[in-house]
Design an enzyme around this catalytic site. Structure first.
Site, PDB file in Angstrom:
ATOM      1  N   ASP A  59       9.452  -7.321  -7.919  1.00 24.57           N
ATOM      2  CA  ASP A  59      10.726  -8.048  -7.794  1.00 24.57           C
ATOM      3  C   ASP A  59      11.846  -7.243  -8.429  1.00 24.57           C
ATOM      4  O   ASP A  59      11.882  -7.054  -9.647  1.00 24.57           O
ATOM      5  CB  ASP A  59      10.595  -9.400  -8.509  1.00 24.57           C
ATOM      6  CG  ASP A  59      11.857 -10.243  -8.375  1.00 24.57           C
ATOM      7  OD1 ASP A  59      11.898 -11.108  -7.486  1.00 24.57           O
ATOM      8  OD2 ASP A  59      12.806 -10.025  -9.177  1.00 24.57           O
ATOM      9  N   TYR A 104      20.192  -4.825 -10.474  1.00 30.89           N
ATOM     10  CA  TYR A 104      19.418  -4.248 -11.586  1.00 30.89           C
ATOM     11  C   TYR A 104      19.615  -2.733 -11.695  1.00 30.89           C
ATOM     12  O   TYR A 104      19.243  -2.127 -12.697  1.00 30.89           O
ATOM     13  CB  TYR A 104      17.914  -4.525 -11.457  1.00 30.89           C
ATOM     14  CG  TYR A 104      17.506  -5.990 -11.437  1.00 30.89           C
ATOM     15  CD1 TYR A 104      18.420  -6.998 -11.727  1.00 30.89           C
ATOM     16  CD2 TYR A 104      16.213  -6.369 -11.135  1.00 30.89           C
ATOM     17  CE1 TYR A 104      18.052  -8.341 -11.690  1.00 30.89           C
ATOM     18  CE2 TYR A 104      15.837  -7.702 -11.105  1.00 30.89           C
ATOM     19  CZ  TYR A 104      16.760  -8.679 -11.371  1.00 30.89           C
ATOM     20  OH  TYR A 104      16.382 -10.003 -11.339  1.00 30.89           O
ATOM     21  N   HIS A 134      21.236 -13.800  -4.568  1.00 30.59           N
ATOM     22  CA  HIS A 134      20.975 -13.793  -6.009  1.00 30.59           C
ATOM     23  C   HIS A 134      21.649 -14.950  -6.758  1.00 30.59           C
ATOM     24  O   HIS A 134      21.115 -15.450  -7.744  1.00 30.59           O
ATOM     25  CB  HIS A 134      21.464 -12.446  -6.576  1.00 30.59           C
ATOM     26  CG  HIS A 134      20.800 -12.034  -7.844  1.00 30.59           C
ATOM     27  ND1 HIS A 134      20.598 -10.723  -8.177  1.00 30.59           N
ATOM     28  CD2 HIS A 134      20.294 -12.741  -8.878  1.00 30.59           C
ATOM     29  CE1 HIS A 134      20.005 -10.651  -9.356  1.00 30.59           C
ATOM     30  NE2 HIS A 134      19.813 -11.864  -9.799  1.00 30.59           N
TER      31      HIS A 134
HETATM   32  P1  NAP Z   1      10.289 -12.384 -19.077  1.00 29.98           P
HETATM   33  O1  NAP Z   1       9.315 -11.831 -18.094  1.00 29.98           O
HETATM   34  O2  NAP Z   1      10.310 -13.838 -19.371  1.00 29.98           O
HETATM   35  O3  NAP Z   1      10.114 -11.673 -20.477  1.00 29.98           O
HETATM   36  C1  NAP Z   1      10.069 -10.283 -20.635  1.00 29.98           C
HETATM   37  C2  NAP Z   1       9.925 -10.011 -22.130  1.00 29.98           C
HETATM   38  O4  NAP Z   1       8.621 -10.404 -22.579  1.00 29.98           O
HETATM   39  C3  NAP Z   1      10.100  -8.562 -22.473  1.00 29.98           C
HETATM   40  O5  NAP Z   1      10.782  -8.494 -23.706  1.00 29.98           O
HETATM   41  C4  NAP Z   1       8.656  -8.067 -22.645  1.00 29.98           C
HETATM   42  O6  NAP Z   1       8.633  -7.011 -23.556  1.00 29.98           O
HETATM   43  C5  NAP Z   1       7.975  -9.288 -23.191  1.00 29.98           C
HETATM   44  N1  NAP Z   1       6.558  -9.382 -22.819  1.00 29.98           N
HETATM   45  C6  NAP Z   1       6.029  -9.218 -21.584  1.00 29.98           C
HETATM   46  N2  NAP Z   1       4.698  -9.418 -21.618  1.00 29.98           N
HETATM   47  C7  NAP Z   1       4.373  -9.711 -22.893  1.00 29.98           C
HETATM   48  C8  NAP Z   1       3.148 -10.010 -23.537  1.00 29.98           C
HETATM   49  N3  NAP Z   1       2.004 -10.058 -22.864  1.00 29.98           N
HETATM   50  N4  NAP Z   1       3.179 -10.244 -24.876  1.00 29.98           N
HETATM   51  C9  NAP Z   1       4.353 -10.205 -25.556  1.00 29.98           C
HETATM   52  N5  NAP Z   1       5.549  -9.927 -24.999  1.00 29.98           N
HETATM   53  C10 NAP Z   1       5.554  -9.684 -23.668  1.00 29.98           C
HETATM   54  O7  NAP Z   1      11.791 -11.947 -18.690  1.00 29.98           O
HETATM   55  P2  NAP Z   1      12.582 -11.447 -17.413  1.00 29.98           P
HETATM   56  O8  NAP Z   1      12.344  -9.997 -17.227  1.00 29.98           O
HETATM   57  O9  NAP Z   1      13.972 -11.898 -17.591  1.00 29.98           O
HETATM   58  O10 NAP Z   1      11.974 -12.243 -16.184  1.00 29.98           O
HETATM   59  C11 NAP Z   1      10.979 -11.725 -15.319  1.00 29.98           C
HETATM   60  C12 NAP Z   1      11.558 -11.252 -13.999  1.00 29.98           C
HETATM   61  O11 NAP Z   1      12.246 -12.312 -13.336  1.00 29.98           O
HETATM   62  C13 NAP Z   1      12.642 -10.176 -14.139  1.00 29.98           C
HETATM   63  O12 NAP Z   1      12.136  -8.919 -14.482  1.00 29.98           O
HETATM   64  C14 NAP Z   1      13.303 -10.256 -12.789  1.00 29.98           C
HETATM   65  O13 NAP Z   1      12.523  -9.571 -11.810  1.00 29.98           O
HETATM   66  C15 NAP Z   1      13.317 -11.760 -12.549  1.00 29.98           C
HETATM   67  N6  NAP Z   1      14.607 -12.380 -12.973  1.00 29.98           N
HETATM   68  C16 NAP Z   1      15.401 -12.926 -12.007  1.00 29.98           C
HETATM   69  C17 NAP Z   1      16.604 -13.542 -12.352  1.00 29.98           C
HETATM   70  C18 NAP Z   1      17.445 -14.138 -11.285  1.00 29.98           C
HETATM   71  O14 NAP Z   1      18.635 -14.478 -11.535  1.00 29.98           O
HETATM   72  N7  NAP Z   1      16.958 -14.310 -10.074  1.00 29.98           N
HETATM   73  C19 NAP Z   1      17.014 -13.606 -13.695  1.00 29.98           C
HETATM   74  C20 NAP Z   1      16.189 -13.042 -14.650  1.00 29.98           C
HETATM   75  C21 NAP Z   1      14.980 -12.449 -14.290  1.00 29.98           C
HETATM   76  P3  NAP Z   1       8.105  -5.524 -23.154  1.00 29.98           P
HETATM   77  O15 NAP Z   1       8.772  -5.144 -21.863  1.00 29.98           O
HETATM   78  O16 NAP Z   1       8.516  -4.696 -24.312  1.00 29.98           O
HETATM   79  O17 NAP Z   1       6.616  -5.646 -23.007  1.00 29.98           O
END
Ligand code: NAP
Length: 281
Positions: free
Chosen positions: A43, A48, A106
């Site tokens: 995704d 990004y 988005h």
């Molecule tokens: P998330 O997946 O909720 O959290 C990512 C955080 O968690 C990072 O700091 C990561 O650190 C940490 N993490 C990951 N796995 C872990 C584990 N097993 N143990 C401990 N910490 C862990 O946040 P997000 O990236 O915002 O959301 C996921 C995806 O959703 C995004 O990448 C994007 O593709 C999508 N998204 C979409 C929108 C939208 O408006 N449509 C908005 C936000 C996000 P490290 O990387 O250091 O491991």
């Protein structure tokens, strides 16, 4: 991999990998490792700034194109369908793809009706297998469905233990729209990774809090796309299909819901203005 079938018959993995906030120069390595780990759903988004790096990793990854499920997102465009079609072409060029699995509008801001008509057209031409939206609250989603031909296949919305969207999920099911979680870990906000309830459940299964959260989402039928730049966490987050949460554990997690975003409300006029007037490219 467990899958979900979207409203147009397209089959999508229930667990994937998100690349928000991964710097462009790290993304190729990270996505390559994610594909090696077994992730097939990737995704990204035009906003990004890492679509080219995702594209390089896809190309080098050695996995057949039809075995991958690639999502990108359209950032807010000037009014009219042409701008959307140009933005799609730019994303496809950056990704190095000739078709896309899922294209999401988005944000529910700007002239998203013309954006939707443009993506409907691209879908009809066979360039996109499924089209959907992100961050749409129920009123905006129903209006979009009522006034267009094709209903979104997916709505990607913030969904995590502190903002669970259980009622909205039921509404989405009635509308035939698949819920997808962004921010499954709330990016660690609200001390998610040390939350006492989640920690106790994780210890009971000899699992991590992250695994419990992803298991909880996927048991609810919510598609999750966790992000991590670390290979060991990618593997941990992918390894969630060999344990089951009990009804009591599901109830205890349900009690963590605050009913409010940990980030911002897409109906807040300040955010509508700030995000809605941001332009990329
Ligand atoms: P998330 O997946 O909720 O959290 C990512 C955080 O968690 C990072 O700091 C990561 O650190 C940490 N993490 C990951 N796995 C872990 C584990 N097993 N143990 C401990 N910490 C862990 O946040 P997000 O990236 O915002 O959301 C996921 C995806 O959703 C995004 O990448 C994007 O593709 C999508 N998204 C979409 C929108 C939208 O408006 N449509 C908005 C936000 C996000 P490290 O990387 O250091 O491991």
């Amino acid at each position: 991999m467990q899958t979900v079938t979207l409203n147009n018959g397209v089959v999508m993995p229930i667990l994937g990998f998100g690349v928000f906030q991964i710097p462009d120069d790290e993304t190729e390595r990270v996505v390559t490792e994610a594909i090696e780990t077994g992730y097939r759903l990737i995704d990204t988004a035009a906003s990004y700034g890492n679509e080219e790096a995702v594209g390089r990793a896809i190309k080098a990854g050695g996995v057949a194109r039809e075995d991958l499920f690639i999502t990108t997102k359209l950032w807010i465009q000037p009014a009219g369908e042409d701008a959307t079609k140009r933005a799609f072409e730019t994303s496809m060029r950056r990704l190095g793809l000739d078709y896309l699995d899922l294209y999401l509008i988005h944000q529910p801001f700007g002239d998203y009706y013309s954006e939707w008509r443009a993506v409907e057209d691209l879908h009809r031409q066979g360039l996109i297998r499924a089209i959907g939206v992100a961050n749409f609250y129920p009123d905006r989603l129903v209006d979009l469905i009522d006034h267009n031909e094709i209903a979104p296949a997916v709505n990607q919305i913030e969904t995590n233990p502190f903002f669970q969207r259980q009622d909205y999920q039921k509404q989405l099911e009635e509308l035939g729209v698949q819920i997808q979680s962004w921010g499954p870990f709330a990016e660690g906000r609200n001390n998610l990774f040390t939350d006492p309830t989640l920690t106790a459940i994780a210890e009971a299964h000899d699992r991590s809090v992250a695994q419990v959260v992803l298991r909880w989402l996927t048991e609810r039928g919510v598609i999750a796309i966790p992000k991590s730049v670390r290979r060991e966490r990618m593997a941990q987050n992918f390894d969630i299909f060999d344990f089951t949460l009990t009804a009591d554990e599901m109830t205890r997690i349900a009690a963590l819901d605050t009913g409010a975003s940990l980030f911002f409300d897409h109906r807040d006029p300040t955010m509508v203005h700030q995000l809605g007037t941001r332009r990329i490219d």
